[in-house]
Design a protein around this motif. Structure first.
Motif, mmCIF file in Angstrom:
data_model
loop_
_atom_site.group_PDB
_atom_site.id
_atom_site.type_symbol
_atom_site.label_atom_id
_atom_site.label_comp_id
_atom_site.label_asym_id
_atom_site.label_seq_id
_atom_site.Cartn_x
_atom_site.Cartn_y
_atom_site.Cartn_z
ATOM 1 N N VAL A 1 8.848 37.191 82.931
ATOM 2 C CA VAL A 1 10.119 36.581 83.254
ATOM 3 C C VAL A 1 11.111 37.757 83.378
ATOM 4 C CG1 VAL A 1 11.659 34.747 82.710
ATOM 5 C CG2 VAL A 1 9.597 34.625 82.097
ATOM 6 N N HIS B 1 11.246 34.161 87.876
ATOM 7 C CA HIS B 1 12.580 34.292 87.446
ATOM 8 C C HIS B 1 12.925 33.460 86.420
ATOM 9 C CE1 HIS B 1 17.079 34.191 88.075
ATOM 10 N NE2 HIS B 1 16.846 35.635 88.285
ATOM 11 N N PRO B 2 13.795 33.397 85.487
ATOM 12 C CA PRO B 2 14.400 32.563 84.631
ATOM 13 C C PRO B 2 14.746 30.986 85.155
ATOM 14 C CG PRO B 2 15.374 34.508 84.004
ATOM 15 C CD PRO B 2 14.699 34.637 84.942
ATOM 16 N N LEU C 1 11.969 28.329 85.569
ATOM 17 C CA LEU C 1 11.562 27.687 84.275
ATOM 18 C C LEU C 1 11.765 26.049 84.254
ATOM 19 C CD1 LEU C 1 12.347 30.130 81.626
ATOM 20 C CD2 LEU C 1 9.960 29.915 82.682
ATOM 21 N N MET D 1 9.738 38.251 78.347
ATOM 22 C CA MET D 1 10.918 38.186 78.807
ATOM 23 C C MET D 1 11.570 39.472 78.846
ATOM 24 S SD MET D 1 13.529 36.156 79.497
ATOM 25 C CE MET D 1 15.005 35.253 79.479
ATOM 26 N N LYS E 1 14.541 39.576 81.604
ATOM 27 C CA LYS E 1 15.456 39.489 82.168
ATOM 28 C C LYS E 1 16.772 40.257 81.947
ATOM 29 C CE LYS E 1 18.438 37.477 85.081
ATOM 30 N NZ LYS E 1 19.679 38.483 84.878
ATOM 31 N N GLU F 1 23.054 30.926 81.195
ATOM 32 C CA GLU F 1 21.862 30.853 81.765
ATOM 33 C C GLU F 1 20.787 31.478 80.937
ATOM 34 O OE1 GLU F 1 21.037 28.450 83.903
ATOM 35 O OE2 GLU F 1 23.022 27.910 83.863
ATOM 36 N N PHE F 2 21.086 32.759 80.497
ATOM 37 C CA PHE F 2 20.094 33.366 79.676
ATOM 38 C C PHE F 2 19.783 32.610 78.489
ATOM 39 C CE2 PHE F 2 18.842 36.404 76.501
ATOM 40 C CZ PHE F 2 17.879 37.313 77.312
ATOM 41 N N ALA G 1 17.644 29.655 79.277
ATOM 42 C CA ALA G 1 16.108 30.263 79.246
ATOM 43 C C ALA G 1 15.608 30.385 77.919
ATOM 44 C CB ALA G 1 16.186 31.458 80.133
ATOM 45 N N THR G 2 16.378 31.003 77.131
ATOM 46 C CA THR G 2 15.640 31.069 75.694
ATOM 47 C C THR G 2 15.340 29.836 75.055
ATOM 48 O OG1 THR G 2 17.572 31.372 74.438
ATOM 49 C CG2 THR G 2 16.845 33.329 75.456
ATOM 50 N N LEU H 1 12.136 28.730 76.620
ATOM 51 C CA LEU H 1 10.967 29.688 76.133
ATOM 52 C C LEU H 1 10.602 29.131 74.675
ATOM 53 C CD1 LEU H 1 12.036 33.034 77.969
ATOM 54 C CD2 LEU H 1 10.116 31.574 78.328
ATOM 55 N N PRO I 1 12.152 34.472 71.760
ATOM 56 C CA PRO I 1 13.434 33.579 72.180
ATOM 57 C C PRO I 1 14.593 33.456 71.053
ATOM 58 C CG PRO I 1 11.541 32.397 73.009
ATOM 59 C CD PRO I 1 10.927 33.358 72.189
#
Length: 318
Positions: free
Chosen positions: A6, A38-39, A42, A87, A89, A96-97, A100-101, A104, A118
């Motif tokens: 990712v 890319h994140p 997901l 991961m 990124k 947004e990060f 994403a975690t 995950l 994550p």
């Protein structure tokens, strides 16, 4: 093994220095299957599982420019379709990060294995993770208060100010004893009290380099990358024009790295990149630490090999 990376878009990779690329190259050399997304790819829907929509299975070409080809595009289930998710990124550590975690983490609950973990990524943002280790850091202040920053400067006279969400040296300022532009710098970073700022006493050993010390699988890599500021710059970051010089780690570097590793590696941080200036820890990078290729070229240590070794060991423990 099937590995899903990712990461940022593959087309943006600078393969001559990219650490994620070096991980992929070593994994491919061992016969592992590479996927990438890319994140933003997901997705989770109730009744289903976390999926990487439009993930790409890639093969490495060996060409410096067209370095990969897409073998297949598919919606890849993270738990059922992979053996490990890496991961990678790049910062900033923004909303947004953060989201994403959480996706995950849901994939982990469904059975996926994610590195770095994550929850550990969420709990150890790059700048603030050092607060757990006051014995290793220089005098440091974290605040939204302009008055507190001015008081810190009055005490220490020569300071560094930086935003908490920067990367590559972005937004870093030095203010010396004359306090020139301190007010303006505070306004720029603090945004009228809306954003938190980190302030640290200036460490003059920066002229010898901002050292990136890597910890992989809880073990300290014996060489580091000293990123030395060039010209009138105070920043050693390679992205800011610093010169990267690999060198054996010092006794103090090892002391710091082993102390951090003993506490943080068990929390699910397979890879960490510690920044050390002089004898002081300044950051703990866990989102996508870099420096693999520069250290490998200059030291003869294959850092990507160390990483994939550690990854395989972790997966074998399942």
């Amino acid at each position: 093994m099937i590995l899903l990376f990712v990461a940022d878009p593959l087309e943006t990779f600078k393969t001559y220095k990219d650490t994620t690329f070096s991980m992929m190259r070593e994994a491919a050399r061992r016969g592992h299957v590479l996927w990438a997304c890319h994140p933003a790819d997901l997705v989770w829907v109730s009744g289903g599982r976390v999926t990487a929509r439009g993930a790409r299975r890639i093969a490495l070409t060996g060409d410096e420019h067209d370095w990969f080809r897409t073998e297949e595009t598919a919606d890849l289930g993270l738990a059922a379709g992979t053996d490990a998710i890496i991961m990678r990124k790049d910062p900033p550590f923004d909303s947004e990060f953060f989201y994403a975690t959480h996706l995950l983490s849901q994939a982990e609950r469904e059975g996926a294995r994610v590195f770095n973990k994550p929850a550990a990524l969420r709990d150890h943002p790059e700048k603030l993770a050092i607060l757990e280790f006051p014995e290793y850091i220089s005098p440091t202040l974290v605040t939204r208060s302009p008055e507190a920053i001015k008081a810190f400067h009055a005490e220490h006279r020569d300071i560094i100010l930086k935003p908490l969400d920067g990367m590559g040296g972005m937004g870093i300022f030095r203010v010396g004893p004359d306090a020139l532009n301190l007010g303006s710098i505070i306004e720029t970073l603090n945004k009228g009290g809306a954003e938190t700022v980190m302030v640290q006493r200036y460490v003059p050993e920066i002229v010898k380099g901002d050292k990136r010390v890597l910890v992989i699988g809880g073990e300290v890599v014996p060489w580091c990358l000293a990123r030395i500021p060039q010209g009138s710059e105070i920043r050693g970051n390679l992205a800011a024009g610093g010169k990267g010089v690999a060198q054996p780690i010092s006794a103090r570097d090892r002391e710091i790295a082993e102390g951090v590793a003993a506490r943080l590696a068990p929390r699910g941080l397979l890879l960490m990149g510690l920044d050390v200036i002089g004898d002081c820890l300044t950051e703990i990078n866990v989102t996508s630490p870099t420096g693999f290729q520069e250290i490998s070229r200059q030291s003869g240590i294959d850092v990507a090999q160390l990483f994939v070794d550690a990854l395989e060991r972790e997966l074998a423990r399942r």
